[in-house]
Design an enzyme around this catalytic site. Structure first.
Site, PDB file in Angstrom:
ATOM      1  N   ASP A 159       0.998  -4.698   1.600  1.00 21.20           N
ATOM      2  CA  ASP A 159       0.376  -3.646   0.806  1.00 21.20           C
ATOM      3  C   ASP A 159      -0.425  -2.683   1.690  1.00 21.20           C
ATOM      4  OD1 ASP A 159      -0.386  -2.663  -1.916  1.00 21.20           O
ATOM      5  OD2 ASP A 159      -2.392  -3.214  -1.226  1.00 21.20           O
TER       6      ASP A 159
ATOM      7  N   GLU B   7       4.220  -1.006   2.631  1.00 23.42           N
ATOM      8  CA  GLU B   7       3.977   0.111   1.724  1.00 23.42           C
ATOM      9  C   GLU B   7       3.277   1.229   2.493  1.00 23.42           C
ATOM     10  OE1 GLU B   7       1.606   1.063  -2.444  1.00 23.42           O
ATOM     11  OE2 GLU B   7       0.635  -0.027  -0.806  1.00 23.42           O
TER      12      GLU B   7
END
Length: 615
Positions: A329, A358
């Site tokens: 993330d 990400e």
């Protein structure tokens, strides 16, 4: 809370059990023989560690400004055997023995094969997918209890619920499961999403147990599927056990006012700053060191102890849960050198593993430097990150399928997005998607146009890269992300025993038709070497029609995708496709199952896709 050492010196065995050690175990036979242990107990820094075990030695001991922590590096040599090992802690005439378990690795653990363009991801939020065990909804010892009436509350979905519906996912044509984080998020509210982790080494008990998580991997592998775990290095939840007793003053990135008082400073979220050759240091610091949210403490990965702690936690999960991949993330918000080291160390232990990060950047030129192979960028020689997420394509899709034709509009946006592949080191190793848990639901973004959604699915199923679906796309779930995340993270119908309708067993006609459409495309994708590994040749748009071919030279398999974004039927001449081998359009349209035998021209109905498996 740390154990009071002085009170327990007379009962050393009892005290030893209260020493918190992370990671709680390690393995023999790792390529990197070293493991950094973090020991926590009151005044433990006063003790000197030693070990007398075959093949194991202590190579480093680090003390910080907090006497309640001791960092001990074990070097586990080739002669070491699995079993409980004893670490002796000595202070003056007091010696305390601590047991530390070493395990054997799975056979061929280092040879595990990660995800690739052969795969298709299914992303779900476990709290919102299915609840198989209501007994763990409000587990004792956790702060937030389940309440399905609260949009941002815990709803009770769990790992067993996911396991029970793996066949639903597999039958859709998906090969790989990605769930939002399942590590403990013991926060007072809005903890369901999983991104404010309060224990990097524990499964949240409201989702189940470590054994449930391991069983999930095993059940996926039984079906020939893969398991990708979502992780977060940039931040942790402010409810983390160490927040009241930080291992070091610089464990977190902190901000202070002019009087020296600690204050909350939010990130500016401007990732383009990191690649900007003209960026100011103030802007860069705010992007990288500002907190993601007031409940998410920003981790300082420039501290080598923090960096090692997090890197080891990911290796621990790969070994413990037999993972096939990791999704990281908020990747660019962390220290870039630390993240490159993380990638390198994972690939060193698992050469065929894969990682997706990400990097929420909407311009290809600024996104590409984050992919491995780009070369020197972001202040490092190479990012080491194999897979990035194609946010530029996602935004192009939403605009293309929702607007009319123009010089740079409509179908042209799709062409231009793939034309940007010239800047990516490895376009086939890019995750492509139309929506996820942070964006608005794709159907809503497309103004509830189911024809547009079908075309988007045909594109994802046949274009280059690694496709990802978000749970509920196949069931026509809606939600506007602009009105809050709760609207795009709804409970899947039928996942709870008292649901009035169960989409797992009996979908209404419209969702069932979409499910079947997507399943036809993605199950075909699994069988098509042309789509999974072949080259891609695209043609400029005509009349708001976008066409591309996938071709595999080894098998000579060939697939043609035609997307007619126009509101009228379009007749396409085949002459312009002469460079494509056997481009005479004899085959089967996968979207309908109908035979295709075109003679020079083909008619594509308005607002439809054709995916032609060519003979």
């Amino acid at each position: 809370m740390a154990t009071t050492l002085v009170a327990l010196l007379t009962a050393s065995a009892a005290w030893a059990q209260d020493v918190k050690i992370e990671p709680a175990n390690w393995w023999v036979g790792m390529k990197n023989p070293d493991v950094q242990l973090m020991l926590h107990a009151t005044d433990i820094a006063n003790f000197e560690p030693s070990i007398d075990e075959k093949g194991i030695e202590i190579t480093n001991v680090t003390r910080t400004d907090n006497p309640n922590y001791l960092f001990v590096t074990l070097s586990i040599g080739k002669k070491a055997n699995a079993g409980d090992k004893t670490i002796a802690l000595k202070s003056g005439d007091k010696t305390i023995n601590v047991k530390y378990p070493l395990l054997n690795r799975r056979k061929d653990s280092a040879k595990r094969i990660g995800f690739s363009s052969d795969d298709a991801f299914f992303l779900l939020m476990p709290d919102r997918f299915a609840n198989a065990d209501p007994n763990n909804d409000s587990t004792t010892g956790t702060t937030e209890k389940a309440n399905r009436n609260e949009p941002y509350g815990r709803h009770g979905g769990d790992l067993k619920g996911v396991i029970e519906h793996l066949d639903y996912i597999k039958n859709l044509g998906m090969t790989t499961l990605w769930m939002t984080p399942v590590m403990t998020n013991d926060m007072p509210q809005s903890s369901y999403h999983g991104y404010a982790i309060t224990n990097f080494y524990e499964i949240d008990p409201r989702f189940g147990s470590l054994d449930d998580f391991k069983n999930l991997t095993a059940e996926l592998h039984k079906r020939g599927m893969k398991h990708v775990m979502d992780m977060v290095f940039n931040h942790c939840g402010t409810g983390y056990w160490w927040m009241k007793d930080l291992p070091a003053k610089d464990w977190l990135n902190k901000w202070y006012d002019k009087d020296g008082n600690e204050i909350f400073v939010r990130s500016n979220y401007r990732l383009s700053i990191i690649n900007d050759p003209h960026a100011s240091q103030a802007d860069l610091d705010l992007a990288l060191k500002g907190w993601f949210d007031s409940t998410m403490a920003d981790m300082n990965l420039t501290n080598p102890l923090v960096r090692n702690y997090l890197i080891q936690s990911s290796i621990w999960w790969v070994e413990m849960a037999d993972l096939d991949g990791i999704r990281q993330d908020t990747y660019p918000y962390s220290d870039v050198k630390a993240m490159a080291e993380w990638c390198d160390r994972l690939k060193s232990e698992y050469p065929f593993f894969n990682i997706v990060g990400e990097c929420w950047i909407s311009e290809a030129a600024k996104l590409a430097p984050w992919q491995k192979g780009f070369g020197k960028a972001n202040g490092i020689e190479d990012s080491g990150l194999p897979t990035i997420m194609d946010f530029p394509l996602q935004e192009a899709m939403i605009r293309a399928f929702g607007e009319g034709e123009g010089w740079g509009d409509g179908a042209n946006r799709l062409y231009d997005s793939f034309a940007n592949d010239l800047v990516y080191p490895d376009p086939m190793n890019i995750l492509i998607f139309g929506e996820n848990h942070d964006t608005g639901r794709l159907l809503t973004k497309l103004q509830d146009d189911e024809d547009a959604l079908r075309m988007a699915m045909a594109l994802l199923a046949t274009a280059r890269g690694i496709p990802q679906l978000y749970y509920g796309t196949e069931a026509l779930m809606k939600g506007n992300g602009n009105d809050g995340h709760a609207n795009i993270r709804g409970d899947f119908p039928g996942g709870w025993a008292n649901d009035t309708i169960n989409y797992f067993t009996q979908m209404p006609a419209a969702p069932k038709a979409m499910y079947d459409y997507i399943a036809r495309l993605f199950n075909f994708r699994q069988k098509s070497m042309a789509i999974r590994r072949g080259s891609m040749t695209q043609y400029t748009t005509e009349g708001n029609v976008y066409t591309f071919f996938r071709y595999d030279a080894t098998t000579r398999q060939q697939v043609m995708t035609i997307l007619n974004l126009a509101k009228e039927d379009r007749e396409i001449s085949l002459e312009r496709y002469n460079q494509i081998p056997n481009a005479h359009l004899v085959g089967t349209d996968i979207t309908t199952g109908n035979a295709v035998d075109a003679n020079g021209k083909i008619t594509v109905k308005a607002r439809t896709a054709m995916v032609i498996n060519m003979k």
